[in-house]
Design a protein around this motif. Sequence first.
Motif, mmCIF file in Angstrom:
data_model
loop_
_atom_site.group_PDB
_atom_site.id
_atom_site.type_symbol
_atom_site.label_atom_id
_atom_site.label_comp_id
_atom_site.label_asym_id
_atom_site.label_seq_id
_atom_site.Cartn_x
_atom_site.Cartn_y
_atom_site.Cartn_z
ATOM 1 N N SER A 89 -0.842 22.085 7.427
ATOM 2 C CA SER A 89 -1.856 23.132 7.523
ATOM 3 C C SER A 89 -2.962 22.833 8.508
ATOM 4 O O SER A 89 -3.722 23.716 8.874
ATOM 5 N N CYS A 90 -3.125 21.592 8.946
ATOM 6 C CA CYS A 90 -4.216 21.278 9.854
ATOM 7 C C CYS A 90 -3.829 20.099 10.733
ATOM 8 O O CYS A 90 -2.930 19.333 10.410
ATOM 9 N N ALA A 91 -4.539 20.003 11.853
ATOM 10 C CA ALA A 91 -4.239 18.955 12.809
ATOM 11 C C ALA A 91 -4.855 17.634 12.378
ATOM 12 O O ALA A 91 -5.679 17.570 11.467
ATOM 13 N N GLY A 92 -4.453 16.576 13.076
ATOM 14 C CA GLY A 92 -5.010 15.259 12.808
ATOM 15 C C GLY A 92 -4.517 14.304 13.874
ATOM 16 O O GLY A 92 -3.644 14.633 14.680
ATOM 17 N N THR A 93 -5.050 13.104 13.887
ATOM 18 C CA THR A 93 -4.635 12.116 14.862
ATOM 19 C C THR A 93 -3.324 11.474 14.426
ATOM 20 O O THR A 93 -2.911 11.565 13.266
ATOM 21 N N ALA A 94 -2.706 10.768 15.362
ATOM 22 C CA ALA A 94 -1.456 10.078 15.049
ATOM 23 C C ALA A 94 -1.664 9.031 13.969
ATOM 24 O O ALA A 94 -0.796 8.834 13.100
ATOM 25 N N GLU A 95 -2.819 8.336 14.000
ATOM 26 C CA GLU A 95 -3.086 7.301 12.996
ATOM 27 C C GLU A 95 -3.226 7.909 11.606
ATOM 28 O O GLU A 95 -2.887 7.277 10.600
ATOM 29 N N GLU A 96 -3.733 9.145 11.510
ATOM 30 C CA GLU A 96 -3.941 9.779 10.216
ATOM 31 C C GLU A 96 -2.666 10.396 9.650
ATOM 32 O O GLU A 96 -2.469 10.424 8.434
ATOM 33 N N MET A 97 -1.799 10.903 10.525
ATOM 34 C CA MET A 97 -0.683 11.717 10.064
ATOM 35 C C MET A 97 0.673 11.031 10.137
ATOM 36 O O MET A 97 1.623 11.488 9.493
ATOM 37 N N ALA A 98 0.792 9.968 10.925
ATOM 38 C CA ALA A 98 2.111 9.358 11.113
ATOM 39 C C ALA A 98 2.017 7.847 11.171
ATOM 40 O O ALA A 98 1.002 7.280 11.574
ATOM 41 N N CYS A 99 3.098 7.196 10.741
ATOM 42 C CA CYS A 99 3.229 5.748 10.894
ATOM 43 C C CYS A 99 4.712 5.416 10.840
ATOM 44 O O CYS A 99 5.510 6.212 10.331
ATOM 45 N N PRO A 100 5.126 4.274 11.385
ATOM 46 C CA PRO A 100 6.544 3.899 11.338
ATOM 47 C C PRO A 100 7.047 3.882 9.892
ATOM 48 O O PRO A 100 6.467 3.231 9.032
ATOM 49 N N GLY A 101 8.086 4.639 9.627
ATOM 50 C CA GLY A 101 8.624 4.694 8.261
ATOM 51 C C GLY A 101 7.978 5.737 7.382
ATOM 52 O O GLY A 101 8.407 5.947 6.243
ATOM 53 N N GLY A 102 6.918 6.400 7.882
ATOM 54 C CA GLY A 102 6.275 7.460 7.120
ATOM 55 C C GLY A 102 5.607 6.974 5.847
ATOM 56 O O GLY A 102 5.332 5.787 5.664
ATOM 57 N N GLU A 103 5.357 7.915 4.939
ATOM 58 C CA GLU A 103 4.627 7.577 3.715
ATOM 59 C C GLU A 103 5.388 6.580 2.849
ATOM 60 O O GLU A 103 4.771 5.771 2.143
ATOM 61 N N GLN A 104 6.711 6.623 2.910
ATOM 62 C CA GLN A 104 7.487 5.689 2.086
ATOM 63 C C GLN A 104 7.197 4.241 2.467
ATOM 64 O O GLN A 104 6.966 3.383 1.602
ATOM 65 N N ALA A 105 7.158 3.950 3.775
ATOM 66 C CA ALA A 105 6.858 2.594 4.225
ATOM 67 C C ALA A 105 5.410 2.223 3.951
ATOM 68 O O ALA A 105 5.115 1.095 3.538
ATOM 69 N N PHE A 106 4.501 3.181 4.162
ATOM 70 C CA PHE A 106 3.074 2.887 3.977
ATOM 71 C C PHE A 106 2.769 2.558 2.515
ATOM 72 O O PHE A 106 2.099 1.566 2.206
ATOM 73 N N ILE A 107 3.278 3.384 1.599
ATOM 74 C CA ILE A 107 3.006 3.147 0.170
ATOM 75 C C ILE A 107 3.751 1.904 -0.310
ATOM 76 O O ILE A 107 3.255 1.172 -1.180
ATOM 77 N N THR A 108 4.922 1.644 0.252
ATOM 78 C CA THR A 108 5.632 0.402 -0.075
ATOM 79 C C THR A 108 4.776 -0.806 0.295
ATOM 80 O O THR A 108 4.728 -1.811 -0.449
ATOM 81 N N HIS A 109 4.096 -0.732 1.424
ATOM 82 C CA HIS A 109 3.192 -1.817 1.835
ATOM 83 C C HIS A 109 2.067 -1.999 0.813
ATOM 84 O O HIS A 109 1.706 -3.126 0.461
ATOM 85 N N ILE A 110 1.520 -0.881 0.305
ATOM 86 C CA ILE A 110 0.484 -0.970 -0.732
ATOM 87 C C ILE A 110 1.045 -1.649 -1.980
ATOM 88 O O ILE A 110 0.404 -2.529 -2.577
ATOM 89 N N ILE A 111 2.253 -1.243 -2.377
ATOM 90 C CA ILE A 111 2.877 -1.821 -3.574
ATOM 91 C C ILE A 111 3.059 -3.326 -3.410
ATOM 92 O O ILE A 111 2.756 -4.115 -4.320
ATOM 93 N N GLU A 112 3.554 -3.745 -2.243
ATOM 94 C CA GLU A 112 3.806 -5.168 -2.020
ATOM 95 C C GLU A 112 2.508 -5.964 -1.986
ATOM 96 O O GLU A 112 2.425 -7.063 -2.534
ATOM 97 N N ASP A 113 1.479 -5.412 -1.353
ATOM 98 C CA ASP A 113 0.169 -6.068 -1.360
ATOM 99 C C ASP A 113 -0.417 -6.151 -2.765
ATOM 100 O O ASP A 113 -1.106 -7.113 -3.116
ATOM 101 N N SER A 114 -0.150 -5.123 -3.578
ATOM 102 C CA SER A 114 -0.769 -5.068 -4.908
ATOM 103 C C SER A 114 -0.337 -6.221 -5.796
ATOM 104 O O SER A 114 -1.063 -6.620 -6.713
ATOM 105 N N VAL A 115 0.839 -6.787 -5.521
ATOM 106 C CA VAL A 115 1.318 -7.916 -6.328
ATOM 107 C C VAL A 115 0.335 -9.082 -6.245
ATOM 108 O O VAL A 115 0.040 -9.743 -7.249
ATOM 109 N N SER A 116 -0.183 -9.356 -5.046
ATOM 110 C CA SER A 116 -1.108 -10.475 -4.869
ATOM 111 C C SER A 116 -2.526 -10.131 -5.292
ATOM 112 O O SER A 116 -3.354 -11.021 -5.444
#
Length: 398
Positions: free
Chosen positions: A175-202
């Motif tokens: 619905s709205c525009a945004g920068t590449a850093e805000e809207m996209a990353c390698p692997g999309g949301e699945q990779a980004f949230i996976t990174h949060i999950i892995e960090d959360s262990v420590s």
Amino acid sequence: MIYVVATVRWIPDGQLCPTVPNRSNYIHWIEDLLSSDLIPRISNSSETVRGFDIGTGANCIYPLLGASLLGWSFVGSDVTDVALEWAKRNVESNPHLAGLIEIRNANEAPCSSKSETVAEEAVRENTSEPVDSVVRSIAPIFVGVVKDSESFDFCMCNPPFFESMEEAGLNPKTSCAGTAEEMACPGGEQAFITHIIEDSVSFKNSFRWFTSMVGRKANLKLLVSKVREAGASVVKTTEFVQGQTARWGLAWSFIAPRKNVIRSSTPGKVHHSFMLQGLRRGNGAFQVLKSAETFFCASNLSCKTDSLSFSIDVTLSDEQTQAATLDGDDLPGSVEDDSTKVHSTVTGASFRISVFEQMPGTLLIKGSLLNKSLSGTFTSLFSQLEETLKTEFVSKDR
């Protein structure tokens, strides 16, 4: 009547311009998680609720909403100079909230001793599949950003949903525009949230709740599996629906839940909410508040209305409370068996109704049971209130 408690004065061209209602729904869901007492507070945490916003953005919308609506304090992190600069400006433009919000550069955070143990601990805990190169390429989230001995009640994140800007442009629901850093990353949301999950262990002892918004329902099941593999003690999900936009919330914790809360949580909910969208012209929070008061008074319930905070405290009389108990309502938290429960004396059963302005023509109505009794009666009354207010205030053509 509208009270403006925070303002986003500056959003530079090209940056994501957030829609407030879905963000507010996310904030109130976290409020429900914290008030449930399912997960005890971290022993060294202060009385003020403290949150960590991953990728706060130039608008700094989540810290501004949480600080203004609920008095929470925040650390907001980001990785781009533009986002960091304008987030600080938006905080400074709200001097009454500035003391509650700190902005951190995730790329320049001091090194933490925890950074050396993240991968080792993930392996030791046998949490999940090895971290692949896609997840490794994502900027720091907790490591080096969260300080040693620092604790938070929760973290939250509106992650980049897409793998590329091309994918974002092809999505008809963007619905709205945004920068590449805000809207996209390698692997999309699945990779980004996976990174949060892995960090959360420590950082399992640094946060009471870890949470993230999820843009695709198809990813939610996979991410829930990753959280369970990581060894979380509790996993919660929810759905945020605003107009034609649907998002999902994922929350988890590694802290052992209270046993008595687990036992007593089944009978009924102690928090409910609904949206009033498309209010007829001339109607607002004040009119809805007064109508809710009239609804409860008509049922011979005691009401104490606070027009400044747009809330009503509703109390059942001792006779009404006993009648509801004898009719079979639940008493969460009671240790009595069914043969003795009806003989107990339950007094002061009460709940609070609050009205929040989301945007012109849209209100959030929230109900919270103020004690552990009569969740069934509360649920029934709140459902009747929703039907009454929607009939009175919402246009029939919606």
